[in-house]
Scaffold this motif. Structure first.
Motif, PDB file in Angstrom:
ATOM      1  N   VAL A 214       0.851  -1.182   0.000  1.00  0.00           N
ATOM      2  CA  VAL A 214       0.000   0.000   0.000  1.00  0.00           C
ATOM      3  C   VAL A 214       0.896   1.245   0.000  1.00  0.00           C
ATOM      4  CG1 VAL A 214      -0.218  -0.094   2.534  1.00  0.00           C
ATOM      5  CG2 VAL A 214      -1.895   1.168   1.205  1.00  0.00           C
ATOM      6  N   GLU A 215       0.460   2.242  -0.786  1.00  0.00           N
ATOM      7  CA  GLU A 215       1.237   3.481  -0.873  1.00  0.00           C
ATOM      8  C   GLU A 215       0.882   4.380   0.315  1.00  0.00           C
ATOM      9  OE1 GLU A 215       2.542   6.167  -4.559  1.00  0.00           O
ATOM     10  OE2 GLU A 215       0.406   6.382  -4.108  1.00  0.00           O
ATOM     11  N   VAL A 216       1.822   4.502   1.216  1.00  0.00           N
ATOM     12  CA  VAL A 216       1.591   5.274   2.436  1.00  0.00           C
ATOM     13  C   VAL A 216       2.014   6.735   2.235  1.00  0.00           C
ATOM     14  CG1 VAL A 216       2.309   5.554   4.845  1.00  0.00           C
ATOM     15  CG2 VAL A 216       1.751   3.276   3.952  1.00  0.00           C
ATOM     16  N   LEU A 230      -0.045   3.023   7.967  1.00  0.00           N
ATOM     17  CA  LEU A 230       1.071   2.213   8.469  1.00  0.00           C
ATOM     18  C   LEU A 230       0.550   1.125   9.403  1.00  0.00           C
ATOM     19  CD1 LEU A 230       3.923   4.781   9.271  1.00  0.00           C
ATOM     20  CD2 LEU A 230       3.948   2.975   7.538  1.00  0.00           C
ATOM     21  N   GLY A 231      -0.398   1.512  10.258  1.00  0.00           N
ATOM     22  CA  GLY A 231      -1.001   0.544  11.183  1.00  0.00           C
ATOM     23  C   GLY A 231      -1.693  -0.580  10.428  1.00  0.00           C
ATOM     24  N   MET A 232      -2.439  -0.207   9.393  1.00  0.00           N
ATOM     25  CA  MET A 232      -3.169  -1.215   8.607  1.00  0.00           C
ATOM     26  C   MET A 232      -2.193  -2.136   7.874  1.00  0.00           C
ATOM     27  SD  MET A 232      -6.250   0.977   6.893  1.00  0.00           S
ATOM     28  CE  MET A 232      -7.395   1.918   7.901  1.00  0.00           C
ATOM     29  N   ALA A 233      -1.131  -1.517   7.312  1.00  0.00           N
ATOM     30  CA  ALA A 233      -0.144  -2.308   6.564  1.00  0.00           C
ATOM     31  C   ALA A 233       0.499  -3.336   7.486  1.00  0.00           C
ATOM     32  CB  ALA A 233       0.908  -1.392   5.954  1.00  0.00           C
ATOM     33  N   LYS A 234       0.776  -2.902   8.693  1.00  0.00           N
ATOM     34  CA  LYS A 234       1.422  -3.802   9.650  1.00  0.00           C
ATOM     35  C   LYS A 234       0.500  -4.972   9.988  1.00  0.00           C
ATOM     36  CE  LYS A 234       4.358  -3.605  13.618  1.00  0.00           C
ATOM     37  NZ  LYS A 234       4.884  -2.837  14.727  1.00  0.00           N
ATOM     38  N   LYS A 235      -0.761  -4.638  10.296  1.00  0.00           N
ATOM     39  CA  LYS A 235      -1.720  -5.693  10.657  1.00  0.00           C
ATOM     40  C   LYS A 235      -1.917  -6.688   9.528  1.00  0.00           C
ATOM     41  CE  LYS A 235      -4.714  -3.391  13.974  1.00  0.00           C
ATOM     42  NZ  LYS A 235      -5.642  -2.270  13.853  1.00  0.00           N
ATOM     43  N   LEU A 236      -1.923  -6.185   8.301  1.00  0.00           N
ATOM     44  CA  LEU A 236      -2.228  -7.045   7.156  1.00  0.00           C
ATOM     45  C   LEU A 236      -0.974  -7.567   6.479  1.00  0.00           C
ATOM     46  CD1 LEU A 236      -5.074  -4.807   5.682  1.00  0.00           C
ATOM     47  CD2 LEU A 236      -5.355  -6.986   6.872  1.00  0.00           C
ATOM     48  N   SER A 237       0.169  -7.194   7.052  1.00  0.00           N
ATOM     49  CA  SER A 237       1.448  -7.611   6.482  1.00  0.00           C
ATOM     50  C   SER A 237       1.597  -7.188   5.015  1.00  0.00           C
ATOM     51  CB  SER A 237       1.582  -9.122   6.667  1.00  0.00           C
ATOM     52  OG  SER A 237       2.733  -9.593   6.105  1.00  0.00           O
ATOM     53  N   ALA A 239       3.378  -4.547   2.251  1.00  0.00           N
ATOM     54  CA  ALA A 239       4.564  -3.700   2.097  1.00  0.00           C
ATOM     55  C   ALA A 239       4.128  -2.235   2.051  1.00  0.00           C
ATOM     56  CB  ALA A 239       5.309  -4.054   0.821  1.00  0.00           C
ATOM     57  N   VAL A 240       5.033  -1.358   2.436  1.00  0.00           N
ATOM     58  CA  VAL A 240       4.760   0.083   2.462  1.00  0.00           C
ATOM     59  C   VAL A 240       5.594   0.755   1.369  1.00  0.00           C
ATOM     60  CG1 VAL A 240       5.170   2.176   3.823  1.00  0.00           C
ATOM     61  CG2 VAL A 240       4.180   0.141   4.907  1.00  0.00           C
ATOM     62  N   LEU A 269      12.589   0.602   2.214  1.00  0.00           N
ATOM     63  CA  LEU A 269      11.260   0.186   1.757  1.00  0.00           C
ATOM     64  C   LEU A 269      11.328  -0.543   0.409  1.00  0.00           C
ATOM     65  CD1 LEU A 269       8.949   3.191   2.725  1.00  0.00           C
ATOM     66  CD2 LEU A 269       9.394   1.077   3.977  1.00  0.00           C
ATOM     67  N   LEU A 270      12.261  -0.120  -0.430  1.00  0.00           N
ATOM     68  CA  LEU A 270      12.419  -0.797  -1.720  1.00  0.00           C
ATOM     69  C   LEU A 270      12.970  -2.204  -1.514  1.00  0.00           C
ATOM     70  CD1 LEU A 270      12.294  -0.879  -4.787  1.00  0.00           C
ATOM     71  CD2 LEU A 270      14.496   0.321  -4.863  1.00  0.00           C
TER      72      LEU A 270
END
Ligand code: AMP
Ligand code: ZN
Ligand code: FE
Ligand code: FE
Length: 283
Positions: A214-216, A230-237, A239-240, A269-270
């Motif tokens: 997901v593009e944060v 960021l919270g959602m990306a972490k929960k759903l594993s 990438a940011v 991140l890359l």
């Protein structure tokens, strides 16, 4: 620092891929990704220039898609521009765009705004023609003061010269990106306009369907929104990722590498994104 969201004149950006790479070098970026709307035509030149300039290039794309009644942008990274299925999907999008812009011009003429299709084509060149090209053509003629005005007067949804355009579904685009060897990332989720809970449900659904990230970091997403993502990306594993959505003079306030000025996207991140690709390919 990196920038993974950049447009060139292969879509509605104002600079050639080579010029974009030169600018990125001046900005001291370590890696950059080309993400033209519905177009892979700039990738060859872009990657070649990146190699010469000693910048890590990422071959990408941004595809306008629909999911149920919502439209959104899907980014694809590490794609092979020679891939047949992606080429076929983009071919369809481009020809539908050509057809649709013809209708936009007819509608403009119908309400007494003179514009010739050739004038739009001069702006668009070989790029899939879009409303920004129409807006620039109108500005060149002096019919409007700015691109913004062209949109608000004529081209926005609900205005008289608006014409809906064909978009592939989220699944079709995601599949084409995968078949081209790439991975998909949901671009600037802010533009979906969903509340926090609906956005999380959507991301969970997409993540289950193989969305990789997901593009944060994006100029339209403020710090609070970024934190939430960021919270959602972490929960759903997921990438940011992030980028400036650079368009050159077409959107001068979004600057390469830094967005509105304070964007700093770390190289790590890359690395994470590449790991996703490797994991996906080894499955
Ligand atoms: P199209 O794909 O031809 O429908 O055009 C969509 C593009 O138009 C988007 O990617 C935006 O860059 C641009 N756009 C949409 N709304 C506006 C607006 N109100 N002002 C300026 N640009 C806009
Ligand atoms: Zn654009
Ligand atoms: Fe976008
Ligand atoms: Fe973009």
């Amino acid at each position: 620092m990196i920038d993974l969201h950049i447009h060139t004149n292969s879509s509605d950006g104002s600079l050639s891929p080579s010029k974009v790479v030169r600018l990125a070098r001046q900005a001291d970026l370590e890696a950059i990704g080309i993400t033209d709307h519905d177009s892979i035509d700039g990738i060859g030149e872009f990657m070649g220039e990146c190699r010469s300039a000693g910048i890590e290039g990422v071959a990408g794309i941004e595809i306008g898609v629909k999911y149920r009644l919502v439209t959104m942008h899907l980014l694809g990274y590490f794609i092979d521009p020679e891939a047949v299925s992606l080429g076929a999907l983009l071919g369809r999008v481009k020809s539908e765009r050509v057809h649709r812009i013809k209708k936009v011009v007819e509608k403009l003429n119908g309400i007494g705004v003179p514009l010739d299709l050739d004038e739009v084509n001069q702006v668009a060149g070989d790029s899939p023609p879009g409303r920004p090209h129409v807006a620039l053509a109108l500005k060149r003629k002096g019919s409007v003061e700015s691109v913004e005005e062209a949109f608000s007067q004529y081209l926005e949804k609900g205005r008289e010269a608006f014409v809906e355009r064909y978009k592939p579904t989220f699944d079709e685009a995601k599949r084409a990106i995968e078949q081209a060897g790439g991975i998909s990332v949901l671009a600037h989720p802010i533009s979906i306009g969903a509340d926090c809970d609906s956005l999380f449900d959507l991301l969970r659904k997409f993540s289950g369907d193989g969305l990789s990230g997901v593009e944060v970091y994006h100029p339209n997403q403020d710090e609070d929104f970024q934190k939430m993502l960021l919270g959602m990306a972490k929960k759903l594993s997921l990438a940011v990722t992030g980028g400036s959505d650079f368009h050159g003079e077409a959107k001068p306030e979004w600057r390469i590498g830094v967005g509105l000025g304070d964007m700093r996207i770390p190289y790590v991140l890359l690395g994470e994104l590449r790991k996703r690709l490797e994991r996906k390919n080894s499955n």
